[in-house]
Design an enzyme around this catalytic site. Structure first.
Site, PDB file in Angstrom:
ATOM      1  N   TYR A 309      -8.937  -3.528  24.232  1.00  0.00           N
ATOM      2  CA  TYR A 309      -9.200  -2.131  23.918  1.00  0.00           C
ATOM      3  C   TYR A 309      -9.763  -1.508  25.196  1.00  0.00           C
ATOM      4  CZ  TYR A 309      -9.054  -3.243  18.875  1.00  0.00           C
ATOM      5  OH  TYR A 309      -8.683  -3.637  17.622  1.00  0.00           O
ATOM      6  N   ASP A 337      -2.886   1.779  19.554  1.00  0.00           N
ATOM      7  CA  ASP A 337      -2.853   2.537  18.301  1.00  0.00           C
ATOM      8  C   ASP A 337      -4.238   2.845  17.757  1.00  0.00           C
ATOM      9  OD1 ASP A 337      -3.607   0.011  17.568  1.00  0.00           O
ATOM     10  OD2 ASP A 337      -2.030  -0.309  16.077  1.00  0.00           O
ATOM     11  N   HIS A 428      -1.356  -1.963  13.148  1.00  0.00           N
ATOM     12  CA  HIS A 428      -2.713  -2.519  13.087  1.00  0.00           C
ATOM     13  C   HIS A 428      -3.001  -3.108  11.714  1.00  0.00           C
ATOM     14  CE1 HIS A 428      -5.973  -2.451  16.122  1.00  0.00           C
ATOM     15  NE2 HIS A 428      -6.741  -2.800  15.111  1.00  0.00           N
ATOM     16  N   ARG A 431      -4.339  -0.712   9.075  1.00  0.00           N
ATOM     17  CA  ARG A 431      -5.761  -0.366   9.146  1.00  0.00           C
ATOM     18  C   ARG A 431      -6.023   0.961   9.854  1.00  0.00           C
ATOM     19  NH1 ARG A 431      -9.008  -4.968   8.432  1.00  0.00           N
ATOM     20  NH2 ARG A 431     -10.495  -4.620  10.117  1.00  0.00           N
ATOM     21  N   ASP A 464       4.111  -7.519  14.106  1.00  0.00           N
ATOM     22  CA  ASP A 464       3.160  -8.141  13.185  1.00  0.00           C
ATOM     23  C   ASP A 464       2.844  -7.150  12.082  1.00  0.00           C
ATOM     24  OD1 ASP A 464       1.155  -6.361  13.988  1.00  0.00           O
ATOM     25  OD2 ASP A 464       0.015  -7.831  15.104  1.00  0.00           O
TER      26      ASP A 464
END
Length: 550
Positions: A309, A337, A428, A431, A464
């Site tokens: 990040y 994201d 994510h 999320r 994913d």
């Protein structure tokens, strides 16, 4: 316990995984020094957990005799309890957070209420242990508390277990044998029972209505197989290469933070399980354990990617990137994201919401959108990250760059134009943005609109989110994915059974992938083609073949 790479045979098919055949030995002296950060009973407890056969740690008894370890008296800590000079003790280490007070997302008051004393309990309920060392400069990490100066009984734990702790303890005592778990969902079901409400709320929580999370799983039912028959399939090869790094299976560990919330050894079980299974691990920058400890546990030949990040303070990110490169990580998973955290309601409800009593007392508390473990990290992220910043990233590291969180074919095209080595199609885990499309649908879009990107390997494409079956993996590979990541499932497997749970999940996926390949009529991953998949036009997401359990 020494484990050996598994060998499974069926007919003439043999699959062997894992870079080494031993489970490893005792920690090196460097790890012992690191463990001394948590002094007193905490050190003894962790030493016992990590080294059950090694006996008491002599370093705990002779901490003052170790060289190059700055020891600070507890009484000195107590003198720094003001806004002008604010020190805190966390897991045996002392930090000067004076300059950080104004930057803390939860405000300065919560830190000041623990100034000059042990803040471990308050800190650990919101943050992974390694976060402080990641966001503070080395000069702000002052040293370790001198155990000899601690007040009598400082580390004694006389508090009664809470109702949830009693529930978890009972569930752990009644945990079913691992061999009863025959699917990924079985492992998740066990994890839910043995995890605390806070840990479950953090890991399970999705954005808003949880629509994106649910659709990630359900969307795989939108794609049906077109198998071929009368083909020899006794020998199956499930191995692949990810950015030139070998993997025994076309799956990898998607980075998932704070594994220590689910298991006392944090990411160690995942590291060991991934090595045993011969798959690549993505390591979260907000992992429970520091990179140094993960590096020491890594086996020869084991590949790890580092997830980043980008911090508002670019120097922090640069320091992390250089450390990752120095420690042998093979690629950077740049998360793109999360300009801001999504609203993860389950996490918010189980952690830190304002209470009526506190509000009546005039206490400053976090708002409903600031509470929660995930949101406690959000203010460190750079919300202005843009495509031009890839040039900055290239100037900092020579590692291959994978953009994690790409959700449209247009951004895949831009990633190719900017010279990225890979893209991870991901929302994510549902999320971030509610109602974001499932990654498998984004992959289908790339297949339909830009098949040349996939067929000519202009960039490696992974996905994913929602992967629960070997058939999910095979569907993605048919559409052109290089490999598929799994985050929550491995987190849950580790939370429930530690390393053995991670190995079990990898074994389950290996068998399901190989079975699906055989029944499709292929023996090599390169034989998986788009014509083996049919998209169901009248798919009803309310009636998928397998429903997510929340």
């Amino acid at each position: 316990m020494n484990l050996r790479p598994p060998t499974r045979s069926s007919g003439s098919w043999i699959l062997t995984r894992g870079p080494g055949s031993t489970e490893g030995g005792i920690w090196s002296e460097l790890l012992i020094v690191a463990a001394l950060a948590a002094s007193g009973a905490y050190i003894a407890q962790q030493w016992t957990i990590r080294h059950p056969h090694a006996g008491p740690s002599p370093q705990v008894q002779n901490v003052a005799a170790l060289p190059n370890l700055q020891l600070i008296a507890y009484q000195e800590l107590q003198q720094h309890d003001t806004r002008e000079s604010c020190w805190i003790l966390v897991r045996g280490q002392i930090y000067d957070v004076t300059d950080f007070l104004a930057q803390h997302p939860g405000g300065a008051l919560i830190i000041l209420s623990h100034a000059g004393r042990d803040a471990t309990a308050a800190y650990s309920s919101h943050h992974p242990p390694a976060l402080l060392d990641n966001i503070l400069s080395p000069s702000q990490h002052l040293g370790a508390v001198d155990p000899a100066t601690l007040p009598p009984g400082h580390h004694a734990s006389s508090a009664e277990l809470t109702e949830d702790e009693q529930r978890v303890k009972q569930a752990r005592a009644e945990i079913p044998p691992l061999n009863m778990c025959i699917s990924v969902q079985d492992l998740e079901d066990v994890a839910k029972k043995v995890m605390s409400k806070v840990a479950w709320g953090y890991c399970m929580s999705g954005a808003d209505t949880m629509s994106a999370y649910k659709n990630n799983i359900a969307a795989f039912s939108r794609y049906a197989f077109r198998p071929r028959v009368l083909r020899p399939v006794s020998r199956v090869d499930t191995s692949c290469s990810i950015l030139g790094n070998p993997s025994a299976l076309p799956i990898f560990v998607s980075p998932a933070a704070n594994a220590g919330l689910g298991h006392p050894l944090g990411e160690l079980g995942i590291v060991r399980g991934a090595a045993y299974g011969g798959i690549i691990q993505g390591v979260a920058s907000t992992s429970t354990l520091p990179l140094a400890e993960l590096e020491m546990e890594r086996k020869d030949g084991q590949t790890m990617f580092f997830q980043l990040y980008v911090n508002k303070d670019r120097q922090v990110s640069e320091r992390l990137l250089r450390e990752a490169e120095r420690r042998g990580f093979k690629a950077v998973l740049l998360t793109v994201d999360t300009p801001v955290p999504g609203k993860r309601e389950m996490d918010l409800k189980t952690r830190g919401l304002p209470t009526p009593a506190a509000a009546a007392a005039g206490e400053k508390q976090l708002s409903s959108t600031q509470a929660g473990i995930a949101n406690s990290l959000g203010d460190y992220f750079d919300a202005n990250l843009c495509w031009d910043d890839l040039a900055w990233l290239r100037s900092v590291t020579k590692l291959p760059i994978i953009l994690k969180g790409v959700q449209t074919v247009e951004d895949v095209e831009l990633a190719v134009q900017h010279g990225c080595e890979g893209v991870l199609l991901s929302n994510h885990g549902g999320r971030q943005l509610d109602y974001a499309r499932a990654p498998i649908d984004v992959l289908y879009e790339v297949r339909k609109c830009r098949p040349d990107i996939l067929d000519e390997k202009k960039i490696e494409v992974y996905l994913d989110g929602g992967v629960r079956r070997g058939t999910d993996v095979v569907k993605a590979l048919c559409l052109g994915a290089t490999a598929v990541g799994m985050g929550r499932p491995l987190w849950y497997a580790n939370a429930a059974y530690g390393q053995k749970g991670v190995v079990k999940l990898i074994d389950i996926m290996a068998e399901e992938i190989a079975t699906a390949m055989r029944l499709l009529g292929v023996t090599n991953l390169s034989d998986l083609k788009p014509e083996m998949i049919s998209r169901i036009s009248n798919f009803d997401p309310r009636k998928p073949y397998h429903l997510p359990v929340i």
